[in-house]
Design a protein around this motif. Structure first.
Motif, short mmCIF file in Angstrom:
data_model
loop_
_atom_site.label_atom_id
_atom_site.label_comp_id
_atom_site.label_asym_id
_atom_site.label_seq_id
_atom_site.Cartn_x
_atom_site.Cartn_y
_atom_site.Cartn_z
N LEU A 1 0.83 -1.21 0.00
CA LEU A 1 0.00 0.00 0.00
C LEU A 1 0.86 1.26 0.00
O LEU A 1 0.61 2.20 -0.76
CB LEU A 1 -0.93 0.00 1.22
N VAL A 2 1.88 1.26 0.85
CA VAL A 2 2.79 2.40 0.94
C VAL A 2 3.51 2.60 -0.41
O VAL A 2 3.66 3.73 -0.89
CB VAL A 2 3.81 2.20 2.08
N LYS A 3 3.92 1.49 -1.02
CA LYS A 3 4.58 1.56 -2.32
C LYS A 3 3.64 2.12 -3.37
O LYS A 3 4.03 2.96 -4.20
CB LYS A 3 5.05 0.15 -2.73
N THR A 4 2.38 1.66 -3.37
CA THR A 4 1.39 2.16 -4.32
C THR A 4 1.14 3.64 -4.12
O THR A 4 0.86 4.38 -5.07
CB THR A 4 0.06 1.38 -4.15
N ALA A 5 1.27 4.10 -2.87
CA ALA A 5 1.07 5.53 -2.56
C ALA A 5 2.28 6.37 -2.93
O ALA A 5 2.26 7.59 -2.77
CB ALA A 5 0.73 5.70 -1.08
N GLY A 6 3.37 5.73 -3.39
CA GLY A 6 4.52 6.48 -3.88
C GLY A 6 5.65 6.64 -2.89
O GLY A 6 6.53 7.48 -3.06
N ALA A 7 5.64 5.83 -1.82
CA ALA A 7 6.71 5.94 -0.80
C ALA A 7 7.44 4.60 -0.68
O ALA A 7 7.09 3.62 -1.32
CB ALA A 7 6.12 6.37 0.54
N SER A 8 8.44 4.57 0.18
CA SER A 8 9.20 3.34 0.39
C SER A 8 9.16 2.96 1.87
O SER A 8 8.73 3.74 2.72
CB SER A 8 10.65 3.52 -0.06
N THR A 9 9.61 1.75 2.16
CA THR A 9 9.60 1.25 3.53
C THR A 9 11.02 1.01 4.01
O THR A 9 11.81 0.33 3.34
CB THR A 9 8.79 -0.07 3.62
N ALA A 10 11.34 1.55 5.20
CA ALA A 10 12.70 1.43 5.75
C ALA A 10 12.82 0.26 6.72
O ALA A 10 13.92 -0.21 6.99
CB ALA A 10 13.09 2.72 6.45
N GLY A 11 11.71 -0.21 7.23
CA GLY A 11 11.74 -1.30 8.19
C GLY A 11 10.36 -1.49 8.81
O GLY A 11 9.42 -0.76 8.51
N SER A 12 10.25 -2.49 9.66
CA SER A 12 8.96 -2.74 10.31
C SER A 12 9.17 -3.24 11.74
O SER A 12 10.20 -3.84 12.05
CB SER A 12 8.13 -3.76 9.51
#
Length: 414
Positions: free
Chosen positions: A37-48
């Motif tokens: 979802l975050v990727k689709t919104a145009g952002a990236s993920t640094a960790g969880s």
């Protein structure tokens, strides 16, 4: 010398946070979906980060220890904010933002942002803005300071950004206006449904988890030419196209908004008139991504959402889609479906069976006619040919011998 300005959009980078309150919570799978979802919104993920708790912290979503852990992760990864996997209360949003001193979003806001990106029709834009404003209405105290940290990014997209500083009265007035506009749209949709009913048109609603292949199916069956991408919520606005069955009967195929776990209630309410296409359909086609390991969970979410929409007692054809991607032996079953098929909407494999299954189900909703008509009543045969299924037609001395299936609702006319 003129200064050059860098107009490139800042790529946001988030830490994802989830809370597991019992052993049945599949938080890891939910966070993987949140990452998409975050990727689709145009952002990236640094960790969880996942915290196991008896219940979600009422004040800050996660406990003090995890807050410190997230702080360290924010420093080491240079992330620009966090996204929580549940919808936060106004207090949780405000308190967590103060504790972490960073931008805080929740799953609902990310989904709303994606919807704002993909809404293209006036109806879709009204529905998205309405959902955004209802969400922000109860969060005026804490949300705006959080969203202003980067001056843009997820959560500030779409109609809701026009007056980010507006007060409750203005938002309430705007919600009232949008509800009136949506009522007009609903009235128009009701007129279309009434017209279909008058014309005895059979409607088939395509439902399914987001990215299950609904748009691809519609394109393959009808040549609709709508956007079909391997992304969550790639298409948002519903499309209706006609399809001719082998018997010559024409049906209407309508796709719907993709379902997802934890679909915000504001969105269900806003998109109710669109989602109700399933409620008024004659048949439901349930698309399932058979290549997805969370297939069973996705199916459960779809049926749960249909139940919330009061979609009951409809014949269901479940299509286990993307069989071209399935490796090895996979058990595929849906005990709630009237019929299941294994297909690939992309390649067309197995779809030849779908039309015959649709005809079989529609036939069960018809009555069989075996009758000789006077030549003066030849117009009735044209009526049968248009709205029913003409099996045989023989011209005899006594009249026209007809064998056919006709819709129950037109039995008295033939």
């Amino acid at each position: 010398m003129a200064q050059l300005h860098d107009n490139r959009e800042i790529i946001e980078n988030f830490i994802l946070i989830g809370v597991s309150t019992n052993d049945n919570d599949d938080v890891e799978a939910s966070l993987l979906e949140l990452r998409e979802l975050v990727k689709t919104a145009g952002a990236s993920t640094a960790g969880s980060v996942i915290q196991n708790r008896e219940k979600i912290h009422p004040g800050t979503y996660i406990g003090k220890g995890k807050i410190e852990e997230v702080k360290e992760l924010l420093d080491t990864t240079n992330a620009t904010g966090v996204v929580c996997d549940d919808e936060l209360s106004p207090a949780q949003l405000k308190n967590l933002e103060e504790a972490l001193d960073t931008k805080v979003l929740d799953r609902t806001l990310v989904i709303l942002d994606i919807f704002a990106r993909h809404a293209s029709t006036s109806e879709g834009k009204i529905q998205v803005e309405l959902a955004q404003l209802k969400y922000r209405m109860s969060r005026l105290a804490g949300i705006y300071s959080s969203l202003s940290r980067l001056g843009g990014g997820i959560g500030t997209r779409g109609p809701g950004e026009k007056k980010i500083e507006t007060d409750r009265r203005l938002i309430r007035d705007r919600i009232g206006q949008l509800n009136r506009e949506l009522s007009d749209v609903k009235a128009h949709r009701d007129v279309l449904r009434a017209q279909r009913s008058k014309n005895l048109s059979k409607v088939i609603a395509i439902v399914g988890y987001t990215n299950a292949g609904k748009s691809t199916l519609l394109n393959t069956l009808t040549g609709a030419g709508i956007l079909a991408e391997d992304k969550l919520f790639a298409t948002l606005d519903p499309t209706t196209r006609s399809m001719e069955l082998d018997s010559g009967e024409t049906v209407l195929l309508t796709d719907t908004v993709g379902f997802i776990r934890k679909l915000p209630h504001n969105l269900i309410d806003a998109f109710r008139s669109t989602l109700e296409e399933a409620k008024f359909a004659d048949i439901i086609i349930h698309m399932v991504d058979a290549s997805n390991p969370d297939m069973d969970t996705h199916m459960h979410v779809v049926y749960k959402t249909l139940h919330e929409l009061e979609v009951f007692d409809k014949p269901v054809i479940t299509l286990f889609n993307k069989m071209d991607k399935v490796e090895g032996n996979v058990t595929l079953k849906d005990l709630k479906a009237d019929k299941t098929l294994q297909v690939s909407a992309k390649t067309g494999k197995g779809l030849w069976q779908l039309k015959s299954v649709i005809e079989e189900i529609l036939r069960q909703q018809k009555i069989y006619v075996d009758k000789i008509y006077d030549y003066a009543d030849a117009g009735k045969i044209q009526f049968i040919r248009k709205y029913g299924q003409l099996l045989g037609e023989e011209y005899t001395e006594n009249g026209i011998a007809v064998k056919a299936y006709v819709p129950r609702e037109m039995a008295d006319k033939v």
